[in-house]
Design a protein around this motif. Sequence first.
Motif, PDB file in Angstrom:
ATOM      1  N   LEU A  63     -45.457 -12.257  10.825  1.00  0.00           N
ATOM      2  CA  LEU A  63     -46.444 -10.429  11.486  1.00  0.00           C
ATOM      3  C   LEU A  63     -46.014 -10.941  13.697  1.00  0.00           C
ATOM      4  O   LEU A  63     -45.529  -9.746  14.169  1.00  0.00           O
ATOM      5  N   SER A  64     -46.654 -12.005  14.656  1.00  0.00           N
ATOM      6  CA  SER A  64     -45.861 -12.668  15.052  1.00  0.00           C
ATOM      7  C   SER A  64     -45.037 -11.981  15.750  1.00  0.00           C
ATOM      8  O   SER A  64     -44.353 -12.289  16.912  1.00  0.00           O
ATOM      9  N   SER A  65     -43.984 -12.329  14.979  1.00  0.00           N
ATOM     10  CA  SER A  65     -42.437 -12.484  15.272  1.00  0.00           C
ATOM     11  C   SER A  65     -41.999 -10.930  15.438  1.00  0.00           C
ATOM     12  O   SER A  65     -41.498 -11.093  16.301  1.00  0.00           O
ATOM     13  N   ASN A  66     -42.081 -10.542  14.517  1.00  0.00           N
ATOM     14  CA  ASN A  66     -41.666  -9.074  14.412  1.00  0.00           C
ATOM     15  C   ASN A  66     -42.700  -7.249  14.396  1.00  0.00           C
ATOM     16  O   ASN A  66     -42.346  -6.853  14.104  1.00  0.00           O
ATOM     17  N   ALA A  67     -43.919  -7.805  14.797  1.00  0.00           N
ATOM     18  CA  ALA A  67     -44.689  -6.849  14.894  1.00  0.00           C
ATOM     19  C   ALA A  67     -45.500  -7.177  16.038  1.00  0.00           C
ATOM     20  O   ALA A  67     -45.868  -7.959  16.013  1.00  0.00           O
ATOM     21  N   PRO A  68     -46.538  -5.899  16.608  1.00  0.00           N
ATOM     22  CA  PRO A  68     -47.445  -5.610  17.878  1.00  0.00           C
ATOM     23  C   PRO A  68     -48.334  -6.831  17.190  1.00  0.00           C
ATOM     24  O   PRO A  68     -48.788  -7.163  16.578  1.00  0.00           O
ATOM     25  N   PRO A  69     -48.271  -6.820  18.350  1.00  0.00           N
ATOM     26  CA  PRO A  69     -49.568  -8.349  18.743  1.00  0.00           C
ATOM     27  C   PRO A  69     -50.912  -8.219  17.720  1.00  0.00           C
ATOM     28  O   PRO A  69     -51.999  -8.707  17.456  1.00  0.00           O
ATOM     29  N   ALA A  70     -51.249  -6.911  18.207  1.00  0.00           N
ATOM     30  CA  ALA A  70     -52.612  -6.384  17.682  1.00  0.00           C
ATOM     31  C   ALA A  70     -52.599  -6.558  16.178  1.00  0.00           C
ATOM     32  O   ALA A  70     -53.578  -7.348  14.948  1.00  0.00           O
ATOM     33  N   THR A  71     -51.254  -6.289  15.115  1.00  0.00           N
ATOM     34  CA  THR A  71     -51.163  -6.083  13.364  1.00  0.00           C
ATOM     35  C   THR A  71     -51.318  -8.032  13.312  1.00  0.00           C
ATOM     36  O   THR A  71     -51.750  -7.711  12.559  1.00  0.00           O
ATOM     37  N   ALA A  72     -50.565  -8.887  13.961  1.00  0.00           N
ATOM     38  CA  ALA A  72     -50.864 -10.069  13.880  1.00  0.00           C
ATOM     39  C   ALA A  72     -51.760 -10.749  14.010  1.00  0.00           C
ATOM     40  O   ALA A  72     -52.315 -10.930  13.606  1.00  0.00           O
ATOM     41  N   VAL A  73     -52.877 -10.242  15.401  1.00  0.00           N
ATOM     42  CA  VAL A  73     -54.144 -10.575  15.074  1.00  0.00           C
ATOM     43  C   VAL A  73     -54.812 -10.059  14.132  1.00  0.00           C
ATOM     44  O   VAL A  73     -55.310 -11.271  13.726  1.00  0.00           O
ATOM     45  N   ALA A  74     -54.888  -9.187  13.490  1.00  0.00           N
ATOM     46  CA  ALA A  74     -56.191  -8.463  12.332  1.00  0.00           C
ATOM     47  C   ALA A  74     -55.565  -9.527  11.422  1.00  0.00           C
ATOM     48  O   ALA A  74     -56.696  -9.999  10.680  1.00  0.00           O
ATOM     49  N   LYS A  75     -53.840  -9.831  11.542  1.00  0.00           N
ATOM     50  CA  LYS A  75     -53.914 -10.599   9.912  1.00  0.00           C
ATOM     51  C   LYS A  75     -54.163 -11.860  10.320  1.00  0.00           C
ATOM     52  O   LYS A  75     -54.859 -12.293   9.082  1.00  0.00           O
ATOM     53  N   TYR A  76     -54.372 -12.806  11.316  1.00  0.00           N
ATOM     54  CA  TYR A  76     -54.824 -13.816  11.598  1.00  0.00           C
ATOM     55  C   TYR A  76     -56.241 -13.752  11.296  1.00  0.00           C
ATOM     56  O   TYR A  76     -56.827 -15.245  10.565  1.00  0.00           O
ATOM     57  N   VAL A 109     -54.911 -16.821  17.384  1.00  0.00           N
ATOM     58  CA  VAL A 109     -55.501 -14.675  17.897  1.00  0.00           C
ATOM     59  C   VAL A 109     -56.326 -15.387  19.011  1.00  0.00           C
ATOM     60  O   VAL A 109     -55.609 -14.428  19.874  1.00  0.00           O
ATOM     61  N   HIS A 110     -56.109 -16.461  19.695  1.00  0.00           N
ATOM     62  CA  HIS A 110     -56.616 -16.399  21.309  1.00  0.00           C
ATOM     63  C   HIS A 110     -55.273 -15.798  21.708  1.00  0.00           C
ATOM     64  O   HIS A 110     -54.913 -15.062  22.778  1.00  0.00           O
ATOM     65  N   GLU A 111     -53.750 -16.747  21.827  1.00  0.00           N
ATOM     66  CA  GLU A 111     -52.764 -16.127  22.349  1.00  0.00           C
ATOM     67  C   GLU A 111     -52.325 -15.403  21.917  1.00  0.00           C
ATOM     68  O   GLU A 111     -51.942 -14.469  23.186  1.00  0.00           O
ATOM     69  N   LEU A 112     -52.342 -14.170  21.511  1.00  0.00           N
ATOM     70  CA  LEU A 112     -51.908 -13.417  20.665  1.00  0.00           C
ATOM     71  C   LEU A 112     -52.525 -12.275  21.555  1.00  0.00           C
ATOM     72  O   LEU A 112     -52.399 -10.749  21.649  1.00  0.00           O
ATOM     73  N   GLN A 114     -54.143 -12.747  24.453  1.00  0.00           N
ATOM     74  CA  GLN A 114     -54.002 -12.192  25.917  1.00  0.00           C
ATOM     75  C   GLN A 114     -52.952 -11.696  26.159  1.00  0.00           C
ATOM     76  O   GLN A 114     -52.049 -11.164  25.795  1.00  0.00           O
ATOM     77  N   PRO A 115     -53.152 -11.014  27.852  1.00  0.00           N
ATOM     78  CA  PRO A 115     -52.499 -10.411  28.529  1.00  0.00           C
ATOM     79  C   PRO A 115     -50.803 -10.237  28.475  1.00  0.00           C
ATOM     80  O   PRO A 115     -50.555 -11.820  28.478  1.00  0.00           O
ATOM     81  N   VAL A 116     -49.780  -9.634  27.553  1.00  0.00           N
ATOM     82  CA  VAL A 116     -48.225 -10.221  28.225  1.00  0.00           C
ATOM     83  C   VAL A 116     -48.125 -10.552  29.299  1.00  0.00           C
ATOM     84  O   VAL A 116     -47.947  -9.162  30.107  1.00  0.00           O
ATOM     85  N   PRO A 117     -47.514 -11.309  29.769  1.00  0.00           N
ATOM     86  CA  PRO A 117     -46.930 -11.644  31.182  1.00  0.00           C
ATOM     87  C   PRO A 117     -45.944 -10.847  31.655  1.00  0.00           C
ATOM     88  O   PRO A 117     -45.025 -10.408  30.623  1.00  0.00           O
ATOM     89  N   ALA A 118     -45.496 -10.564  33.138  1.00  0.00           N
ATOM     90  CA  ALA A 118     -44.454  -9.745  32.842  1.00  0.00           C
ATOM     91  C   ALA A 118     -42.959 -10.070  32.931  1.00  0.00           C
ATOM     92  O   ALA A 118     -43.087 -11.544  32.813  1.00  0.00           O
ATOM     93  N   PRO A 119     -41.974  -9.514  32.104  1.00  0.00           N
ATOM     94  CA  PRO A 119     -40.473 -10.919  32.467  1.00  0.00           C
ATOM     95  C   PRO A 119     -40.309 -11.052  33.383  1.00  0.00           C
ATOM     96  O   PRO A 119     -40.201 -10.189  34.879  1.00  0.00           O
ATOM     97  N   GLU A 120     -39.798 -12.025  33.005  1.00  0.00           N
ATOM     98  CA  GLU A 120     -38.698 -13.001  33.822  1.00  0.00           C
ATOM     99  C   GLU A 120     -37.431 -12.351  34.209  1.00  0.00           C
ATOM    100  O   GLU A 120     -37.083 -11.844  33.978  1.00  0.00           O
ATOM    101  N   GLU A 121     -37.285 -12.609  35.391  1.00  0.00           N
ATOM    102  CA  GLU A 121     -35.580 -12.055  36.559  1.00  0.00           C
ATOM    103  C   GLU A 121     -34.747 -13.265  35.496  1.00  0.00           C
ATOM    104  O   GLU A 121     -34.718 -13.927  35.377  1.00  0.00           O
TER     105      GLU A 121
END
Length: 418
Positions: A63-76, A109-112, A114-121
């Motif tokens: 789920l952490s690879s193909n679903a929204p972070p909140a979904t994976a966090v709930a499962k973890y 849970v802690h990693e997912l 965290q706020p999503v960083p801005a995309p790199e150039e």
Amino acid sequence: MNNEFMTRRSRSFGLWGGAPFILQWLKILFVALALAWAGATQADTADDEYLRIYDLIQKADALSSNAPPATAVAKYREVYGLLQAFQRANPQWNSRLVATRLQYLAARVHELSQPVPAPEEPKAAARPETASGGRPSASTSEFQVKVLDAGVEPRKVLRLQPKGGDRQSAVLTMKLGMETKVGEAQTPALKLPALRMTMDVTIKEVGPAGDIRYEMVLGDAQVLDEADAMPGIVDAIKQALAGSKGATGTGTITSRGLNRALDFKSAAGAEPQMRQVMDQMKETFANFAPALPEEAVGPGAKWEVRMPFKSQGLKLDQTATYQLVSIEGERVQVRSSIMQQASNQKMENPAMPGLKMDLSNMSGRGNGQVAFNLTQMLPEKAEMDLQSEFAMSMNMGGQKQAMTMKMGMKTSLESKPR
């Protein structure tokens, strides 16, 4: 104690150097081995319960690879609660393993969260694409092929010469056993069930310079010798292999058998973790054909292939030596020996993401033989027997735990035109 670890692969004489195949399949076998090692002295009920929880961890990882972070966090978080309950109900059951898994779940849970960083150039330069559309999995310049003895006359330049549209079917069989020691505790030798996989290869095109573009489709994967395996292992392996059927690969090799590129795709509907395993198996399937010398050689010829290899944090030096036994028309028989060495480095633990292991020494020796027809890409028949030993350590709860692992593998392949 925690034996929940595996090491990575190396590259060798195609499939027949052995180490790539051992270490890739160990990734697939890991679920079963975790049960076998951790549960050696525990009741089957606790083993089964932990295995169910571990399966949920795998699903959370997917789920952490193909679903929204909140979904994976709930499962973890759900799995974390289940594992805590398991720990309370089974306080003597491999406490270090359970504690390490709880730490892993908390970290995810802690990693997912965290706020999503801005995309790199975008970077100015990207890794080059190959003509087949896949990324190159190795550069042919990394191979150092040296003729030690050209052999007797008559000599011949050995080159693979399949034709566009040619097809081969192959059966690959592997038997592996291992022993592990953590600290002073020696675990019993672990006998794993044999694995058998079928595959079909089609030559799509042969270029003017002899480059061979091919397509591969994986067929059935079977687990053999079920009666000798420990309880729970066979089902776990079958489940891990279920998503391999129908996986496809497109690749390119030179007429000397040196890999240029391979793009591997798992079957439609395969579980996310199976897609990850198939991606990791690229290095294994990238080198079916032998590495042939540039010069003409005759019976008795010997050549050496050296290649420093780095993958998933493992740096390894490898030397393979080949002796040409006979040439009859386009049919060639070769004997091979291989030596592998690695030392003093940190490497990733593929079983537990984010956990580093200290490798102090790795050594491997093997012998094999290959019979191939220069008009075909895959060997007609090949066998390899490889013995490897790893000495490593891992930080467990602030303490450094020494580990050794010995592995023995026998591999065989038979192919025929279709």
